[in-house]
Design a protein around this motif. Structure first.
Motif: not given
Length: 158
Positions: A19-27, A33-42, A131-134, A103-107
């Motif tokens: 799927q191209g990356g890290i599974y980052a959960g559901i938006m 808008a319908k919910p969807y899976h987020l996939i985080l690339g490099e 967004m600051h990812f710290d 923000y959803e990815i960070w959460l």
């Protein structure tokens, strides 16, 4: 039942094979808008967001895909261009995430990497959201500044 509905995601934070990356959960669903899976690339490096003092059409706080398409059609926006050019595992539908998607990815991932990422969400003609990812802080930054870009793609839940 189609093939997309039969896909089972891995645990959040794990690489989603094929799927191209890290599974980052559901938006979650927002508005129409319908919910969807987020996939985080490099991470792609540091890029300017785009022209300073230019009012772009990328004003959605939740739809990075629409923002990215609007930016690509509107002019020269290096961060959006880099995200849209990214491909992984045969997928070339990556985009620059909106601030709500970041923000959803960070959460979901609980990243504490200590770096800033551009969103595709414009705040004004001179600033865009990042967004600051710290610590999860969201702020504004001049569009002519360089921040990191990390593309995402979505996979709709059927």
């Amino acid at each position: 039942m189609n093939a997309q509905a039969q896909i089972t995601p891995p645990a959040i934070g794990e690489v989603w094979t094929g799927q191209g990356g890290i599974y980052a959960g559901i938006m979650p669903a927002r508005g129409d808008a319908k919910p969807y899976h987020l996939i985080l690339g490099e991470e792609l490096g540091r890029f300017e967001w785009g022209p300073y003092d230019d009012e772009s059409p990328a004003t959605s706080l939740i739809d990075g895909q629409a923002n990215t398409m609007a930016l690509l059609e509107h002019g020269d926006y290096p961060a959006a261009k880099a995200a849209a050019a990214y491909a992984s595992d045969g997928h070339n539908d990556f985009y620059l995430p909106a601030i709500a998607e970041l923000y959803e990815i960070w959460l979901n991932l609980g990243y504490r990497d200590g770096y800033w990422l551009w969103s595709s969400s414009q705040r004004s003609a001179i600033n865009a959201f990042h967004m600051h990812f710290d610590d999860g802080n969201q702020d504004l930054y001049g569009k002519d500044g360089e921040l990191r870009v990390r593309p995402v793609r979505r996979l709709f839940i059927q």
